[in-house]
Scaffold this motif. Structure first.
Motif, mmCIF file in Angstrom:
data_model
loop_
_atom_site.group_PDB
_atom_site.id
_atom_site.type_symbol
_atom_site.label_atom_id
_atom_site.label_comp_id
_atom_site.label_asym_id
_atom_site.label_seq_id
_atom_site.Cartn_x
_atom_site.Cartn_y
_atom_site.Cartn_z
ATOM 1 N N PHE A 75 0.810 -1.215 0.000
ATOM 2 C CA PHE A 75 0.000 0.000 0.000
ATOM 3 C C PHE A 75 0.844 1.266 0.000
ATOM 4 O O PHE A 75 0.341 2.341 -0.340
ATOM 5 C CB PHE A 75 -0.959 -0.031 1.190
ATOM 6 N N ALA A 76 2.132 1.163 0.364
ATOM 7 C CA ALA A 76 3.009 2.333 0.256
ATOM 8 C C ALA A 76 3.176 2.717 -1.210
ATOM 9 O O ALA A 76 3.056 3.892 -1.583
ATOM 10 C CB ALA A 76 4.354 2.034 0.903
ATOM 11 N N GLY A 77 3.459 1.726 -2.065
ATOM 12 C CA GLY A 77 3.557 1.996 -3.496
ATOM 13 C C GLY A 77 2.228 2.457 -4.064
ATOM 14 O O GLY A 77 2.172 3.364 -4.902
ATOM 15 N N TYR A 78 1.160 1.865 -3.572
ATOM 16 C CA TYR A 78 -0.182 2.208 -4.038
ATOM 17 C C TYR A 78 -0.491 3.673 -3.741
ATOM 18 O O TYR A 78 -0.969 4.423 -4.593
ATOM 19 C CB TYR A 78 -1.185 1.302 -3.319
ATOM 20 N N VAL A 79 -0.198 4.114 -2.507
ATOM 21 C CA VAL A 79 -0.524 5.473 -2.081
ATOM 22 C C VAL A 79 0.255 6.511 -2.882
ATOM 23 O O VAL A 79 -0.284 7.536 -3.308
ATOM 24 C CB VAL A 79 -0.256 5.632 -0.570
ATOM 25 N N LEU A 80 1.543 6.264 -3.120
ATOM 26 C CA LEU A 80 2.389 7.244 -3.795
ATOM 27 C C LEU A 80 1.927 7.543 -5.218
ATOM 28 O O LEU A 80 2.054 8.663 -5.704
ATOM 29 C CB LEU A 80 3.836 6.761 -3.817
ATOM 30 N N PHE A 81 1.404 6.537 -5.905
ATOM 31 C CA PHE A 81 1.075 6.695 -7.320
ATOM 32 C C PHE A 81 -0.425 6.757 -7.602
ATOM 33 O O PHE A 81 -0.831 6.829 -8.759
ATOM 34 C CB PHE A 81 1.709 5.545 -8.119
ATOM 35 N N GLU A 82 -1.243 6.778 -6.548
ATOM 36 C CA GLU A 82 -2.691 6.734 -6.715
ATOM 37 C C GLU A 82 -3.249 8.003 -7.366
ATOM 38 O O GLU A 82 -3.919 7.949 -8.394
ATOM 39 C CB GLU A 82 -3.349 6.516 -5.339
ATOM 40 N N ILE A 83 -2.981 9.151 -6.768
ATOM 41 C CA ILE A 83 -3.538 10.402 -7.288
ATOM 42 C C ILE A 83 -2.963 10.752 -8.658
ATOM 43 O O ILE A 83 -3.723 11.074 -9.582
ATOM 44 C CB ILE A 83 -3.335 11.548 -6.283
ATOM 45 N N PRO A 84 -1.625 10.706 -8.853
ATOM 46 C CA PRO A 84 -1.109 10.997 -10.201
ATOM 47 C C PRO A 84 -1.710 10.096 -11.275
ATOM 48 O O PRO A 84 -2.049 10.562 -12.371
ATOM 49 C CB PRO A 84 0.402 10.765 -10.058
ATOM 50 N N GLY A 85 -1.841 8.810 -10.974
ATOM 51 C CA GLY A 85 -2.413 7.882 -11.955
ATOM 52 C C GLY A 85 -3.844 8.212 -12.298
ATOM 53 O O GLY A 85 -4.249 8.185 -13.468
ATOM 54 N N ALA A 382 -9.889 13.443 -5.956
ATOM 55 C CA ALA A 382 -10.429 13.184 -4.624
ATOM 56 C C ALA A 382 -10.555 11.694 -4.350
ATOM 57 O O ALA A 382 -10.218 11.223 -3.251
ATOM 58 C CB ALA A 382 -11.793 13.860 -4.483
ATOM 59 N N ILE A 383 -11.036 10.939 -5.329
ATOM 60 C CA ILE A 383 -11.164 9.492 -5.135
ATOM 61 C C ILE A 383 -9.783 8.865 -4.977
ATOM 62 O O ILE A 383 -9.591 7.942 -4.177
ATOM 63 C CB ILE A 383 -11.951 8.859 -6.297
ATOM 64 N N GLY A 384 -8.796 9.378 -5.735
ATOM 65 C CA GLY A 384 -7.431 8.896 -5.543
ATOM 66 C C GLY A 384 -6.932 9.171 -4.134
ATOM 67 O O GLY A 384 -6.289 8.325 -3.511
#
Length: 440
Positions: A75-85, A382-384
């Motif tokens: 989830f660390a990798g998930y969080v870092l790239f969630e909003i940009p993606g 926001a959803i990211g």
């Protein structure tokens, strides 16, 4: 005057019932089904670790703390790239971005079969999270709102996210069986990672041809259907902008968005603590084989699927969202409390079933909520953010459960903590403002 105009617009944009049924079938096949299949594969590749742990931890000499950290660091990798993606997909192409996500996570999933050390384990789990990041926000914010009106979304999202328990129904017995397979020198847990990586790679290619970004791109729709969907979407966006025009930055700073972030953090702390540790805890409590554990987990996941469909359809029919999301979380808290309190395997399994229904059922309602007041890039960002905050809980839940298990020799204290987190999430859910669309 406004009410009369709105009524006339609704009447003029209402389709003939026969055409509506045809459109529903087309959207089910061409929009929800590819998202459903992609989500099944995503969930298989995310949680197969829970079953691999039944033999992998012993083979690689991983402690409960090492496993918990590896499970959570995804989830660390998930969080870092969630909003940009999510923002890239909204401004570029949701379809192309989903294809990129699936192919990259398939490659990383395959490499998991070759893990030998704890640091390799941590690195690949981090990369898996980075590869998969924004899959669900893209679906919720950039795909489904373009094809389904606000009142249809709880049902549509519930159908898509029925993939989560379906994935477990398929994956649990499959994983239990694959753990017994030893092929070409590979241990069972390695075979599990290799076999379950292939669908992501294959489906990533299929998705390129199957899914479309907008109704205007869909040759399988008639011109009237394309126009209808475009009109419904544009009118909804215009109504939101008339109430308040959100930029991405304003959406990310909005108090309602941050309340959703806190709720989702508390919920997902319990959700992933439950999902990653249930197979291990169930095996230790019962003494069952990995195959039997896999088959027994079909029961709570089947019940969870029924709960998701029921809650999604009920919310779409009534327009009510808060209690439809809160009540299942209260049920999940009771289930985890049972698992922590009772030592008898029967009551522990009852707790597993209740918790499974509770942590899964609200998803369809939940992810329809942000798009009741946000749209476009603001909704995607926001959803990211909400998903990222939730996935911080996805890190903490499994990790702290492992730490407490190493420290105390049991998960009782950890399960009570997870139950408290779910209880708080449900209580906060009831404080959300009522959505603005008609059925609220």
């Amino acid at each position: 005057m406004t009410a009369g105009r709105t009524s006339k617009q609704d009447e003029s944009n209402r389709l003939d019932p026969g055409i509506q049924r045809s459109l529903d079938r087309k959207r089910l096949w061409h929009v929800l089904l590819p998202l459903f299949v992609g989500s099944v594969i995503a969930y298989l590749d995310r949680v197969n670790l829970a079953y691999a742990a039944l033999t992998m931890n012993e083979d690689l000499h991983f402690s409960a703390s090492v496993f918990g950290l590896g499970a959570g660091i995804f989830f660390a990798g998930y969080v870092l790239f969630e909003i940009p993606g999510a923002l890239i997909a909204e401004r570029w192409s949701a379809r192309v971005w989903l294809v990129r996500i699936m192919v990259s996570w398939g490659i990383v999933s395959l490499l998991m079969a070759f893990v030998r050390t704890d640091w390799q384990f941590y690195l690949l789990r981090f990369l898996l999270g980075a590869a998969e990041a924004s899959f669900y926000p893209v679906a919720y914010a950039s795909v489904i709102p373009r094809w389904f009106a606000a009142e249809e979304r709880p049902r549509a999202i519930a159908i898509m996210l029925g993939s989560l328990p379906v994935s477990a129904i398929i994956g649990s017995p499959l994983a239990g069986w694959l753990l017994t397979c030893h092929v070409a020198g590979f241990r069972g847990w390695q075979v599990l990672f290799l076999i379950e990586a292939v669908p992501a790679l294959v489906f990533g290619v299929l998705l390129w041809f199957w899914l479309k970004d907008w109704p205007k791109d869909a040759t399988w729709l008639t011109e009237a259907e394309q126009e209808h969907l475009a009109t419904v979407y544009q009118r909804e966006v215009a109504e939101k902008l008339a109430r308040k025009r959100y930029t991405v930055v304003q959406a990310l700073c909005d108090g309602s968005v941050w309340k959703l972030c806190l709720i989702y953090f508390l919920w997902i702390t319990g959700y992933w603590g439950y999902n990653y540790w249930t197979p291990t805890v169930l095996q230790e409590a019962s003494g069952w084989s990995s195959i039997r554990v896999g088959w027994m987990l079909v029961i709570p996941m089947s019940l969870a699927l029924g709960g998701m469909v029921f809650v999604g359809y009920s919310s779409s029919r009534s327009g009510e969202k808060r209690w439809h999301a809160a009540a299942p979380l209260f049920l999940a808290a009771v289930g985890l409390g049972l698992g922590a309190t009772f030592r008898e395997p029967l009551w522990g399994f009852v707790g597993v079933c209740l918790a499974g229904v509770g942590v899964y059922s609200p998803f369809g309602v939940w992810w329809s909520y942000p798009t009741t007041f946000l749209s476009g890039a603001a909704a995607a960002g926001a959803i990211g953010l909400i998903n990222s905050c939730g996935n911080v809980g996805g890190f903490l839940g499994p990790y702290l459960t492992g730490v407490m298990k190493d420290a105390t020799g049991s998960v009782e204290g950890a399960y009570l903590g997870l139950a408290s987190s779910l209880l708080a999430a449900g209580a906060l859910m009831l404080t959300l403002r009522r959505p603005n669309h008609k059925k609220s």
